[in-house]
Design a protein around this motif. Structure first.
Motif, PDB file in Angstrom:
ATOM      1  N   GLY A 195       1.288  -1.131   0.111  1.00 35.44           N
ATOM      2  CA  GLY A 195      -0.056   0.694   0.060  1.00 35.44           C
ATOM      3  C   GLY A 195       0.954   1.106   0.254  1.00 35.44           C
ATOM      4  O   GLY A 195       1.909   1.529   0.967  1.00 35.44           O
ATOM      5  N   CYS A 230      -7.158  -2.618   4.122  1.00 36.25           N
ATOM      6  CA  CYS A 230      -7.670  -1.368   5.782  1.00 36.25           C
ATOM      7  C   CYS A 230      -7.691  -0.114   4.911  1.00 36.25           C
ATOM      8  O   CYS A 230      -7.411   0.135   3.834  1.00 36.25           O
ATOM      9  N   THR A 231      -7.754   0.588   5.707  1.00 36.91           N
ATOM     10  CA  THR A 231      -8.073   1.833   4.631  1.00 36.91           C
ATOM     11  C   THR A 231      -7.296   3.471   5.032  1.00 36.91           C
ATOM     12  O   THR A 231      -7.134   4.264   4.475  1.00 36.91           O
ATOM     13  N   HIS A 232      -6.262   2.887   6.589  1.00 39.99           N
ATOM     14  CA  HIS A 232      -5.727   3.868   6.946  1.00 39.99           C
ATOM     15  C   HIS A 232      -4.414   2.848   8.197  1.00 39.99           C
ATOM     16  O   HIS A 232      -4.832   1.812   8.416  1.00 39.99           O
ATOM     17  N   PRO A 271      -4.684  -1.900   0.647  1.00 36.78           N
ATOM     18  CA  PRO A 271      -5.583  -1.368   0.490  1.00 36.78           C
ATOM     19  C   PRO A 271      -6.624  -1.182   0.263  1.00 36.78           C
ATOM     20  O   PRO A 271      -7.094  -2.117  -0.656  1.00 36.78           O
ATOM     21  N   SER A 272      -7.684  -1.120   0.869  1.00 40.10           N
ATOM     22  CA  SER A 272      -9.081  -1.301   0.151  1.00 40.10           C
ATOM     23  C   SER A 272      -9.966  -1.090  -0.974  1.00 40.10           C
ATOM     24  O   SER A 272     -10.841  -2.196  -1.170  1.00 40.10           O
ATOM     25  N   GLN A 273      -9.091  -0.032  -2.128  1.00 44.87           N
ATOM     26  CA  GLN A 273      -9.752  -0.372  -2.384  1.00 44.87           C
ATOM     27  C   GLN A 273      -9.356  -1.059  -3.528  1.00 44.87           C
ATOM     28  O   GLN A 273     -10.119  -1.662  -4.664  1.00 44.87           O
ATOM     29  N   SER A 322      -3.592   7.742   4.888  1.00 44.01           N
ATOM     30  CA  SER A 322      -4.389   6.532   4.277  1.00 44.01           C
ATOM     31  C   SER A 322      -4.053   6.146   3.562  1.00 44.01           C
ATOM     32  O   SER A 322      -2.907   7.121   2.986  1.00 44.01           O
ATOM     33  N   LEU A 323      -4.242   5.069   3.369  1.00 45.70           N
ATOM     34  CA  LEU A 323      -4.041   3.736   2.396  1.00 45.70           C
ATOM     35  C   LEU A 323      -4.485   3.960   0.446  1.00 45.70           C
ATOM     36  O   LEU A 323      -5.629   4.472   1.102  1.00 45.70           O
ATOM     37  N   ARG A 324      -3.843   4.105   0.230  1.00 44.30           N
ATOM     38  CA  ARG A 324      -3.680   4.866  -1.389  1.00 44.30           C
ATOM     39  C   ARG A 324      -4.064   3.815  -2.252  1.00 44.30           C
ATOM     40  O   ARG A 324      -3.170   2.431  -2.210  1.00 44.30           O
TER      41      ARG A 324
END
Length: 502
Positions: free
Chosen positions: A110, A159-161, A141-143, A117-119
């Motif tokens: 990530g 995860c998002t962060h 990252p969740s994306q 934040s995770l991109r």
């Protein structure tokens, strides 16, 4: 007193995802932050992103001499995927977090924003597949979680962060894990042969091409339906197996191209513009990326207006057409991408497009027509199994709105799959992949058929490659008729698709 932490992630080299061990060492001395292990620009810049992400997440950035080692040292590392494992390694080494899970059973991916934040990170699918095979869990990252749940039995924690990752590692909070078991969803086709009026000879040629994986060149005036026919070829091709579908999805992931999950097992159809460069077609760059021929892997590469492509671009297709892969060598890296594509070309019979068309007058001179046709080299034509002339559609057929007797793609696909399964049972591969000795073995011509081919070789001045391609097409025609032997009728039809050798 020095402190050390160790985490795992993976690099990206073509379709391979070698394991990378990230070691973070904090020692006393003058403050400094260095990353070693052949980091490229984006990786070297990660120290600034990591620093800001740690501080904005309410952690303290460690003081002292920080060394981050990306092992193995001789493997180039690129991209932002290393941000998260470097940040987690720093927090563990500085004892700001103490994981209560087995950190060696996880891999981390990530890019970090300055706020922690995770991109989303491109090209992760090969790493996800390799991690799943190694029985490792993944934090990413969740994306990225949606597409990468394609991997069977992969255990993913989206995860998002950065804070969310730290809380999960310490057992403070839970992250819902995704465990996906890939199911055989029915492919969805948006194009269908029932939408094409007439052109039964062209549909027959495309059915043969789909059954044996043969390359095809369509020649006809503008508006005769060459593009429409070609776009519907994937709808009659056998669906991809799960392994091949994941391989194709990995190529799209590396190229950062979106892939509709509902189209996972539908064969690709790539149609690059004739202004495309050789690099766009075969791939390349300092950090090699796949080109159109790899994006068309196990699918169709459609080149409309074939003579309008630069000759150097077309000549670059010759080796991949034979080998089914492309080797890209650059100063820093050598990469091999799969490129087992089916080439479908389309062209006009002359520059104006109306040569031989009784309804329109052609104004091209013979020299102009010769120059137009000579833009395609003999060696490239030699690698095309079939040529078909597509005539203009008669107005009677065009105006006829009765489609009751028109075959749809599902009906044709049933015959294609049956012929394809015959080939797999007999030789474990499609007919276009047969070696010369295998062609002789599986065609087994009688004396009359050998005499017929002998006269054709003399009349058309066929090369050995063209001779073998006639036999491959004839073998596919026989398979469509469920015939164990290649008969004279099969040979005659196959010879009819080599008229450009005259």
């Amino acid at each position: 007193m020095s402190k050390l932490s160790k985490l795992f992630t993976r690099a990206s080299t073509g379709l391979d995802a070698p394991l990378v061990t990230i070691e973070v060492h904090i020692s006393s001395g003058l403050p400094g932050f260095s990353i070693v292990g052949l980091p490229e620009g984006a990786v070297r810049e990660s120290k600034d992103r990591v620093r800001s992400a740690i501080m904005t997440s309410k952690f303290k950035f460690p003081k002292g001499r920080i060394t981050v080692s990306l092992a193995p040292a001789n493997l180039p590392k690129s991209g932002g995927r290393y941000d998260l494992p470097i940040a987690i390694g720093l927090l563990i080494a500085s004892e700001q977090i103490k994981p209560n899970i087995n950190i060696n059973a996880f891999e981390f991916y990530g890019e970090l924003g300055l706020d922690g934040s995770l991109r989303a990170t491109e090209g992760l699918l090969p790493a996800i597949i390799a991690s799943s095979q190694a029985k490792h869990c993944l934090i990413l990252p969740s994306q990225n979680s949606g597409q990468y749940t394609l991997v069977n039995e992969a255990i993913i924690y989206p995860c998002t962060h950065l804070l969310k990752v730290c809380e999960f590692l310490q057992g403070v909070s839970n992250v819902d894990k995704l465990v996906h078991n890939l199911t055989d969803n029915q492919p969805i086709y948006h194009n269908d042969f029932s939408q094409v009026k007439g052109q039964y000879h062209a549909k027959r040629a495309l059915e043969i091409a789909a059954s044996g994986g043969h390359n095809l060149l369509l020649v006809g005036p503008p508006g005769s339906g060459k593009t429409m026919l070609s776009e519907r070829l994937p709808s009659i091709m056998p669906p991809l197996s799960t392994d091949k579908a994941l391989e194709r999805a990995s190529i799209y992931s590396i190229a950062n191209k979106p892939l509709d999950i509902t189209q996972l097992k539908v064969r690709s159809f790539r149609s690059p513009h004739h202004s495309s460069s050789a690099v766009a077609l075969v791939g390349g760059g300092s950090n090699p990326k796949p080109g159109e021929i790899s994006l068309a892997h196990e699918g169709v590469l459609f080149l409309d207006e074939l003579p309008e492509f630069p000759r150097s671009v077309l000549e670059a297709l010759r080796q991949p057409l034979e080998n089914g892969k492309i080797h890209l060598s650059r100063a820093a890296q050598q990469t091999t991408f799969p490129a087992n594509f089916q080439l479908i070309g389309a062209m006009n019979p002359c520059p104006c497009g109306f040569y031989g068309n009784g309804t329109a007058k052609c104004h091209c001179t013979s020299d102009q027509i010769d120059r137009y046709k000579n833009k395609i080299s003999g060696p490239l034509l030699d690698r095309i199994d079939m040529l078909l002339t597509v005539p203009p559609l008669p107005k009677e057929i065009l105006l006829n709105q009765n489609t009751d007797n028109v075959e749809n793609s599902e009906t044709i696909r049933t015959r294609v799959i049956n012929a394809h399964n015959i080939q797999l049972k007999r030789q474990a591969k499609s007919n276009d992949k047969l070696a010369p000795d295998e062609i002789e073995k599986f065609t087994n011509l009688n004396q009359d058929n050998k005499q017929l081919l002998s006269s054709v070789i003399d009349k058309l001045s066929l090369s050995a490659r063209a001779y073998h391609r006639i036999l491959k097409v004839a073998r596919t025609i026989a398979d469509l008729e469920n015939s164990e032997t290649v008969d004279k009728a099969h040979l005659i039809e196959a010879i009819g698709y080599r008229r450009f050798d005259n």
